[in-house]
Design a protein around this motif. Structure first.
Motif, PDB file in Angstrom:
ATOM      1  N   THR A   1       0.808  -1.224   0.000  1.00  0.00           N
ATOM      2  CA  THR A   1       0.000   0.000   0.000  1.00  0.00           C
ATOM      3  C   THR A   1       0.836   1.266   0.000  1.00  0.00           C
ATOM      4  O   THR A   1       0.274   2.361   0.012  1.00  0.00           O
ATOM      5  CB  THR A   1      -0.907   0.020   1.238  1.00  0.00           C
ATOM      6  N   LEU A   2       2.172   1.150   0.009  1.00  0.00           N
ATOM      7  CA  LEU A   2       3.000   2.354   0.088  1.00  0.00           C
ATOM      8  C   LEU A   2       2.817   3.226  -1.136  1.00  0.00           C
ATOM      9  O   LEU A   2       2.818   4.456  -1.041  1.00  0.00           O
ATOM     10  CB  LEU A   2       4.473   1.946   0.239  1.00  0.00           C
ATOM     11  N   ALA A   3       2.666   2.619  -2.300  1.00  0.00           N
ATOM     12  CA  ALA A   3       2.485   3.379  -3.535  1.00  0.00           C
ATOM     13  C   ALA A   3       1.011   3.504  -3.905  1.00  0.00           C
ATOM     14  O   ALA A   3       0.680   3.664  -5.078  1.00  0.00           O
ATOM     15  CB  ALA A   3       3.264   2.728  -4.676  1.00  0.00           C
TER      16      ALA A   3
ATOM     17  N   ASN B   1      -1.466   7.476  -0.357  1.00  0.00           N
ATOM     18  CA  ASN B   1      -0.128   7.871   0.063  1.00  0.00           C
ATOM     19  C   ASN B   1       0.539   8.787  -0.954  1.00  0.00           C
ATOM     20  O   ASN B   1       1.251   9.732  -0.583  1.00  0.00           O
ATOM     21  CB  ASN B   1       0.731   6.631   0.286  1.00  0.00           C
ATOM     22  N   LEU B   2       0.329   8.524  -2.245  1.00  0.00           N
ATOM     23  CA  LEU B   2       0.926   9.393  -3.263  1.00  0.00           C
ATOM     24  C   LEU B   2       0.314  10.787  -3.229  1.00  0.00           C
ATOM     25  O   LEU B   2       0.985  11.784  -3.503  1.00  0.00           O
ATOM     26  CB  LEU B   2       0.752   8.766  -4.648  1.00  0.00           C
ATOM     27  N   GLU B   3      -0.963  10.874  -2.872  1.00  0.00           N
ATOM     28  CA  GLU B   3      -1.574  12.198  -2.724  1.00  0.00           C
ATOM     29  C   GLU B   3      -0.940  12.965  -1.572  1.00  0.00           C
ATOM     30  O   GLU B   3      -0.736  14.185  -1.657  1.00  0.00           O
ATOM     31  CB  GLU B   3      -3.077  12.044  -2.505  1.00  0.00           C
ATOM     32  N   LYS B   4      -0.593  12.252  -0.497  1.00  0.00           N
ATOM     33  CA  LYS B   4       0.119  12.898   0.607  1.00  0.00           C
ATOM     34  C   LYS B   4       1.466  13.443   0.136  1.00  0.00           C
ATOM     35  O   LYS B   4       1.863  14.548   0.511  1.00  0.00           O
ATOM     36  CB  LYS B   4       0.325  11.900   1.750  1.00  0.00           C
TER      37      LYS B   4
ATOM     38  N   ALA C   1      -1.749  13.749 -11.724  1.00  0.00           N
ATOM     39  CA  ALA C   1      -0.452  13.814 -11.045  1.00  0.00           C
ATOM     40  C   ALA C   1      -0.144  12.506 -10.324  1.00  0.00           C
ATOM     41  O   ALA C   1       1.004  12.034 -10.319  1.00  0.00           O
ATOM     42  CB  ALA C   1      -0.441  14.992 -10.062  1.00  0.00           C
ATOM     43  N   ILE C   2      -1.168  11.896  -9.724  1.00  0.00           N
ATOM     44  CA  ILE C   2      -0.958  10.622  -9.034  1.00  0.00           C
ATOM     45  C   ILE C   2      -0.574   9.537 -10.025  1.00  0.00           C
ATOM     46  O   ILE C   2       0.327   8.718  -9.771  1.00  0.00           O
ATOM     47  CB  ILE C   2      -2.233  10.241  -8.247  1.00  0.00           C
TER      48      ILE C   2
ATOM     49  N   LYS D   1       9.830  11.893   1.690  1.00  0.00           N
ATOM     50  CA  LYS D   1       8.432  11.804   2.096  1.00  0.00           C
ATOM     51  C   LYS D   1       7.952  10.361   2.060  1.00  0.00           C
ATOM     52  O   LYS D   1       7.153   9.941   2.929  1.00  0.00           O
ATOM     53  CB  LYS D   1       7.575  12.679   1.178  1.00  0.00           C
ATOM     54  N   MET D   2       8.417   9.573   1.118  1.00  0.00           N
ATOM     55  CA  MET D   2       8.050   8.167   1.077  1.00  0.00           C
ATOM     56  C   MET D   2       8.570   7.426   2.312  1.00  0.00           C
ATOM     57  O   MET D   2       7.888   6.574   2.884  1.00  0.00           O
ATOM     58  CB  MET D   2       8.607   7.521  -0.194  1.00  0.00           C
ATOM     59  N   ILE D   3       9.790   7.785   2.751  1.00  0.00           N
ATOM     60  CA  ILE D   3      10.335   7.181   3.979  1.00  0.00           C
ATOM     61  C   ILE D   3       9.491   7.570   5.182  1.00  0.00           C
ATOM     62  O   ILE D   3       9.221   6.762   6.068  1.00  0.00           O
ATOM     63  CB  ILE D   3      11.807   7.596   4.157  1.00  0.00           C
ATOM     64  N   ASP D   4       9.071   8.848   5.226  1.00  0.00           N
ATOM     65  CA  ASP D   4       8.219   9.289   6.344  1.00  0.00           C
ATOM     66  C   ASP D   4       6.903   8.524   6.375  1.00  0.00           C
ATOM     67  O   ASP D   4       6.414   8.147   7.446  1.00  0.00           O
ATOM     68  CB  ASP D   4       7.960  10.794   6.224  1.00  0.00           C
ATOM     69  N   ILE D   5       6.321   8.297   5.211  1.00  0.00           N
ATOM     70  CA  ILE D   5       5.076   7.522   5.150  1.00  0.00           C
ATOM     71  C   ILE D   5       5.326   6.088   5.598  1.00  0.00           C
ATOM     72  O   ILE D   5       4.511   5.489   6.315  1.00  0.00           O
ATOM     73  CB  ILE D   5       4.497   7.562   3.723  1.00  0.00           C
TER      74      ILE D   5
END
Length: 506
Positions: A78-80, A84-87, A107-108, A151-155
């Motif tokens: 679910t990371l991608a 999450n991509l909107e975040k 954009a997503i 930001k991906m690491i933060d998520i």
């Protein structure tokens, strides 16, 4: 083979005769191609590696070692996701110009193609983000790629630590609500059970419990019967011993007389009865007549001879009294058990509806009690699991390589494209010249003329040039070579500019 060689030589001759057209087309194609390559924005890729720790001794002790792997699989899947991509888009410069939901969806979709989450080993993950926006500079694109990766690491951290703890807290709240509801239902069932048992004490626990109690009573009754038979046998034995034991003992030195003989006769009679002889037996009747005679003789003797009390006889009397009391107690216990068994059987037979109600109340209470205990156990396990995740999460990770700030574009490979455009231009020029030669009616060699007309060619006339024409041809050759050299030189200059720009973006 010779014909093919002639065709190749004819094609080269046709292109050479139109070399200026080929050079012009090559210049046009190269200039347009290099311009298109220059307009392609550079894309920069930022990479990061994360080491995920799945083994935790405390979690294994609590039998929740599988939680980390499950959470890891869930986060990786679910990371991608779109959420999450909107975040990521809203937290970076990617979302500055987005105003509507369709723009956000576009954009997503684009960002989904530019983000990769790969597992290089069992617990080593690589996150990469590629960014190339035409309205941003190369340095801005490189920084944006780094920001997106961070930001991906933060998520990733939020989904594994805060998200897991939040789920545990929500689960505990839900279990508390369920426990409160089950508690109220259990209290109501207890009140119904207590009221029913107060009215029907003989059916406490339902017919299943009554049947169990009835079985236990019957088992106890069989034990009492066995003990009663043993007690009766023991009493009969002690009575026989007591009958064969004299009450007094003759003192040594004194005359035995009729009293001594009477004691011996009574002892013999007791022995006969102990052997099972009845009073109708001749020996017993004879012994009884002898005892009666001796009793008259002992009465006539007076108190001249007498014996002392026998201690064995006194002890046997005490033992017989004890065994008689034990026998009476067993008989009373048997009567009580028989009364209880009769009452329970009568209650079951006379009140089937009440017995069914007792069964239902007992069953409902046991079901609610079991469910309540199960929920209480789950709540305590979940609370302990939450404490473990708070103090020491079963899924811990470490950033091995932080997001890099790329110094060179990941795409496009501009030097290769520049060289490719050069060769494409030269090929386009040669192709154009060859096509123009094929469109014009003419023959480049005598052999092609013979094949076309199917007539012999007597001879050919060689081309002759004057000195002035030769000078002019040499000048034009130099100009053509200069045009080719200028085209290649321009390609070299563009390559040099590209390498210089790549080296100065960081």
């Amino acid at each position: 083979m010779d014909q093919a060689f002639e065709e190749v030589r004819a094609a080269l001759h046709s292109v050479w005769n139109r070399r200026w057209l080929a050079l012009a087309v090559a210049w046009g194609v190269c200039v347009v191609g290099w311009l298109v390559v220059a307009l392609i924005p550079n894309s920069y890729e930022s990479n990061a590696r994360i080491f995920v720790e799945l083994d935790d001794v405390l979690s294994e002790q609590l039998q929740i070692a599988g939680e980390g792997k499950q959470e890891l699989v869930k986060v990786r899947q679910t990371l991608a996701s779109a959420v999450n991509l909107e975040k990521v888009i809203r937290a970076t410069r990617l979302g500055e110009d987005i105003r509507t939901q369709p723009e956000m969806q576009a954009a997503i979709t684009k960002l989904t193609e530019n983000i990769k989450v790969e597992s290089t080993q069992d617990n080593l993950f690589e996150i990469s983000a590629t960014i190339g926006k035409g309205d941003l500079s190369d340095a801005a694109n490189a920084q944006l790629a780094q920001q997106v990766t961070q930001k991906m690491i933060d998520i990733f951290r939020e989904e594994n630590v805060a998200g897991a703890r939040g789920e545990v807290a929500d689960t505990i709240v839900f279990l508390d609500e369920q426990l409160e509801e089950r508690k109220q239902e259990l209290e109501a069932a207890e009140q119904r059970r207590m009221a029913f048992e107060a009215e029907n004490p003989e059916l406490i626990g339902g017919t299943a419990t009554v049947s169990t109690r009835l079985t236990n009573l019957r088992t106890e009754m069989r034990g009492v019967d066995a003990d009663l038979a043993a007690a009766q046998s023991a009493l009969a034995a002690i009575s026989g011993q007591l009958a064969s034991t004299p009450r007094t003992m003759i003192v040594p030195g004194q005359s035995g007389g009729a009293r001594g003989a009477l004691a011996d006769a009574r002892s013999q009679l007791a022995g006969m009865r102990a052997r099972g002889l009845t009073d109708t037996h001749p020996d017993v009747q004879s012994q009884q007549r002898q005892i009666a005679l001796l009793e008259r003789q002992a009465a006539s003797e007076g108190d001249g001879n007498y014996g002392s009390p026998n201690p064995a006889y006194t002890s046997l009397v005490s033992i017989r009294a004890e065994r008689q009391a034990n026998l009476q107690a067993l008989q009373a216990r048997k009567a009580a058990l028989q009364s209880d068994i009769t009452a329970m059987m009568a209650a079951q037979a006379s009140e089937p509806a009440v017995a069914a109600e007792a069964n239902r109340i007992s069953r409902d209470y046991e079901v609610l009690k079991t469910k309540y205990d199960e929920l209480l156990k789950n709540r305590e396990e979940m609370r302990l699991r939450g404490d473990v995740q708070t103090e020491r999460s079963a899924l811990q990770f470490q950033v091995i390589d932080p997001p890099t700030l790329p110094s060179a574009p990941a795409s496009p490979n501009r030097p290769l494209l520049l060289i490719g455009v050069l060769f494409a231009g030269l090929a386009a020029g040669a192709g154009t010249a060859f096509a123009m030669g094929r469109l014009r009616a003419g023959f480049n060699t005598a052999e092609s003329l013979e094949r076309a007309l199917d007539l012999p060619v007597v001879g050919t006339i060689s081309r002759s040039m004057t000195a002035a024409r030769k000078t002019r041809e040499r000048l034009r050759m130099k100009q053509f070579a200069g045009g080719i050299a200028a085209l290649c030189g321009l390609c070299v200059v563009l390559l040099a500019i590209e390498f210089i720009q790549v080296g100065t973006i960081a």
